[in-house]
Scaffold this active site. Structure first.
Site, PDB file in Angstrom:
ATOM      1  N   GLU A   2       0.917   4.058   1.152  1.00 50.18           N
ATOM      2  CA  GLU A   2       0.267   4.902   2.166  1.00 50.18           C
ATOM      3  C   GLU A   2       1.015   6.226   2.293  1.00 50.18           C
ATOM      4  OE1 GLU A   2      -2.289   4.894   4.075  1.00 50.18           O
ATOM      5  OE2 GLU A   2      -3.071   2.858   3.838  1.00 50.18           O
ATOM      6  N   SER A  16     -11.159  -7.609   8.431  1.00 52.83           N
ATOM      7  CA  SER A  16     -12.278  -7.198   7.592  1.00 52.83           C
ATOM      8  C   SER A  16     -12.686  -8.382   6.733  1.00 52.83           C
ATOM      9  CB  SER A  16     -11.886  -6.036   6.681  1.00 52.83           C
ATOM     10  OG  SER A  16     -12.292  -4.828   7.242  1.00 52.83           O
ATOM     11  N   GLU A  74     -10.057  -2.286  14.987  1.00 50.72           N
ATOM     12  CA  GLU A  74     -10.412  -3.165  13.879  1.00 50.72           C
ATOM     13  C   GLU A  74      -9.217  -4.017  13.500  1.00 50.72           C
ATOM     14  OE1 GLU A  74     -10.744  -1.485   9.907  1.00 50.72           O
ATOM     15  OE2 GLU A  74      -9.985  -3.497   9.506  1.00 50.72           O
ATOM     16  N   ARG A 125      -0.512  -5.944  12.597  1.00 49.03           N
ATOM     17  CA  ARG A 125      -1.521  -5.275  13.402  1.00 49.03           C
ATOM     18  C   ARG A 125      -2.006  -6.201  14.528  1.00 49.03           C
ATOM     19  NH1 ARG A 125      -6.504  -1.653  11.082  1.00 49.03           N
ATOM     20  NH2 ARG A 125      -4.752  -0.554  10.144  1.00 49.03           N
ATOM     21  N   ARG A 149       0.851  -1.184   0.000  1.00 51.51           N
ATOM     22  CA  ARG A 149       0.000   0.000   0.000  1.00 51.51           C
ATOM     23  C   ARG A 149       0.893   1.242   0.000  1.00 51.51           C
ATOM     24  NH1 ARG A 149      -5.134  -2.054   2.543  1.00 51.51           N
ATOM     25  NH2 ARG A 149      -5.089  -4.187   1.716  1.00 51.51           N
ATOM     26  N   ARG A 160      -0.007   3.176  12.620  1.00 54.54           N
ATOM     27  CA  ARG A 160      -0.765   1.982  12.248  1.00 54.54           C
ATOM     28  C   ARG A 160      -0.545   1.515  10.822  1.00 54.54           C
ATOM     29  NH1 ARG A 160      -7.037   2.645  14.063  1.00 54.54           N
ATOM     30  NH2 ARG A 160      -7.278   0.905  12.630  1.00 54.54           N
ATOM     31  N   HIS A 161       0.098   2.346   9.994  1.00 56.01           N
ATOM     32  CA  HIS A 161       0.191   2.011   8.576  1.00 56.01           C
ATOM     33  C   HIS A 161       1.615   1.728   8.123  1.00 56.01           C
ATOM     34  CE1 HIS A 161      -3.767   4.079   8.684  1.00 56.01           C
ATOM     35  NE2 HIS A 161      -4.068   3.129   7.836  1.00 56.01           N
TER      36      HIS A 161
END
Lengths: 434, 434
Positions: free
Chosen positions: B210, B359, B356, B408, B208, B216-217
């Protein structure tokens, strides 16, 4: 009612069961129609005799997903000795568009480009699916064998800042406005991680911008990598690799038996103890056998590997043979030389049925040796190796390891000429989809 | 003499043994010196009393790799109740350059940038190594749980021809002179593979781009993905995900016990049956509890997730809570709507300690639904989805799945604020090495 798989039918004779799967094939006879249902486990024969049900089956083309509730009935002439009768068939989606080839024929006789263009559907053919079940079993065996020897799984970066291992054949990407590269192997990282866990392994993608369009090369493949510390020499690596390959073959037999049967695979012979020959002895044997002067060869040519594979099978009943002692100059910079034989190294290859499968060996572990080796190979800027050299500078044990491609292993095991036939969605010079 | 690991010492009291490892620490007293040796299993105390040996130990800085042959002697005051006496110590490489921090202190008290810059050596600290042992156990548990449910491992392409999942945040690379992209997830491929194996999983890197610099990323992480066919609805996905998380926690307990102890981890509480609440009920509970009007919220804000995490622990003694029924419009195009509640979907998230983690949900499976969903989201050229839509066109069962990032999960499990602290060699906006 809980769904059962097709292979469970014989245990439910006389009962009403629920199956689900794909319409693999329909055959309409005068008085009866057959629906062959395909699920993850195999095929089930469903007998449709009632007129209304026959009419509905007409509207469910091959590959439509359906749910079938019916009675399990013994029938010695049915595949597996059972069939499902008095079925209620319900579509789980819209009627499927039939694929551009018949998935129900014993072999998918289409050209490789057609197969690859339609891979999302072609892979449903039982023989193609079987290839990848064997692959999954092989990887499971790789992990189990290494875990039993206390190797720890790692996940190393696939995006790297410098193209260290070879300037060519590397994919460049735009990394937030600056250049970065896709890792050609986890080599440097797995060596670093020997400093942390002593023994590590990784299963992951590697990337090679291979400009050549051959049956053996892909732009990306799944690399199976292991590295171990505190070795006496490369023979410890040979022993670990031998045990790992043995574990993979055992797992394939244990976990993918039906797939092996379907594909008609002859499992290779792996001797109890690894068969190891020195590079210079291989050349001498080939010289004696062929009358050619190969004594100055710096590496084994494909024809030499084939000769050696035949020799190993003929003389030792083995499909695998390790070659040790390749000339240092033709191996990677981190290769450990053989202190007893100048010019030769502690590098190894594993030849599987006459083709190089595994590369590995003992690595250098002293910081000073790395600086010398890199400088001797013309590397002027060692900052590209900073993290790697840090690990060496701060104390690394004698170590070594090995690596090979899952797809190459599968191609050789299954006797498939083109590596694309054993890769889910291959990437090469021309192909970027599906 | 075969090398033994430090943890095996108590079984060899009175014997001469061979150890190997790193000089973790040296302590020199008046009459005696101690060498604390670190190996893959732990630490061993080596007592050096002879003058010449003490002098040699002076020349072996911390992190030098050594081999020790000595006698195992019981000593209740030594760590583990044993120590090695009368040692012969031999260096396995050159004397190491001491690291820029003390690896032998209970905690590595350095800033995050220093830690990451020196990761190749910092990761040797027992507490950092323990993090990644827990990670390896978690992944092993993920695989075992899914294999037990008949999921098949796959390896899907990481280089893709089109940036389908979202136009932004994708890395572009030069693929033999044309543009290509790094896969942001195996989503489309794992769905395709449900057509082949019904149940599939993959552990692999995702990418990603980002542009945000948060705790968090990451630009790349290890994604744990699963997908399954022939589901009745998303609740089948919840059940599989719940069982998988349970398998991961069990594997961590079984395989990484000493690492958990070293890190002082409180293992999370997972109830026997999954705790599931509907999105609209969550909003209603939050509205009631806080007096705020949140009924029109399209998604759960981080504060809502934290509230829900506290509620789950307080009311149900669970560190995990599934949320079902997120509004369709705010989920990916492949999300299956809830036929009974217009506007709501069969999407799920798993909230782990108020954050979270997972997903997933049920996906669309009819070709026509995909064409409508993509068109409704403004996709004018469906050829970018050709292979994916082929799978749907040629018959796909109702299916669903889930995905989450290993890092995560680890950060939440180990209560670590920054995801970089649980990533071997993190990649982000600024960091591309080591």
């Amino acid at each position: 009612m809980q769904r059962i798989l097709s292979t469970a039918l014989p245990a439910h004779i006389g009962e009403t069961v629920r199956l689900a799967g794909w319409v693999h094939r329909r055959r309409s006879l005068k008085s009866v129609a057959f629906l062959i249902l395909r699920d993850a486990a195999g095929l089930a024969q469903v007998v449709v005799s009632e007129q209304a049900a026959r009419a509905r089956l007409e509207e469910l083309p091959e590959e439509t997903t359906v749910r079938v509730v019916g009675t399990v009935t013994a029938n010695p002439s049915a595949p597996g000795g059972v069939e499902v009768t008095s079925p209620v068939i319900e579509a789980l989606g819209d009627p499927a568009e039939p694929p551009p080839f018949d998935l129900y024929r014993p072999d998918l006789n289409v050209s490789l480009p057609v197969l690859l263009d339609h891979a999302p559907v072609a892979l449903r053919h039982p023989k193609l699916a079987a290839v990848h079940r064997v692959g999954a079993a092989a990887v499971a065996g790789f992990r189990t064998a290494l875990e039993e020897m206390s190797f720890v799984e790692i996940h190393t970066p696939k995006i790297v800042g410098t193209a260290t291992e070879s300037g060519a054949n590397v994919f460049e990407l735009d990394y937030f406005g600056r250049p970065a590269y896709l890792a050609q192997s986890p080599q440097l990282y797995k060596q670093i991680m020997v400093g942390v866990f002593e023994r590590v392994y990784e299963v992951g993608p590697v990337f090679r911008a291979e400009p050549s369009d051959t049956a053996r090369h892909l732009a990306s493949y799944t690399s199976l990598d292991a590295e171990m510390g505190f070795v006496d020499d490369h023979r410890d690596v040979v022993a670990a690799c031998h045990a790992t390959v043995g574990g993979m073959l055992a797992a394939i037999r244990d976990l993918a038996g039906p797939s092996l049967d379907l594909l008609g695979v002859t499992m290779p012979a792996l001797p109890r103890e690894p068969l190891v020959v020195h590079f210079s002895d291989v050349l001498e044997m080939i010289g004696t056998a062929t009358g050619q002067d190969v004594s100055a060869e710096p590496d084994l040519a494909p024809a030499h590997e084939r000769w050696l594979g035949e020799w190993a099978l003929r003389e030792h009943g083995s499909d695998f043979v390790f070659v040790e002692g390749y000339p240092t100059a033709h191996r990677a910079f981190y290769t450990h030389p053989d202190p007893a034989r100048p010019g030769y190294s502690r590098a190894i290859d594993l030849i599987f049925r006459g083709l190089e499968l595994v590369s590995g060996g003992q690595r250098l572990h002293r910081y000073g040796d790395y600086v010398r080796a890199l400088t001797a190979r013309g590397e002027s800027d060692l900052s590209a190796y900073a993290g790697y050299l840090d690990a060496m500078r701060h104390g690394m044990p004698p170590h070594g390891g090995f690596a090979f491609g899952l797809e190459r292993f599968l191609a050789r095991l299954l006797d498939v000429p083109n590596i694309r036939q054993v890769t889910l969605f291959p990437r090469d010079l021309h192909r970027l989809s599906p």
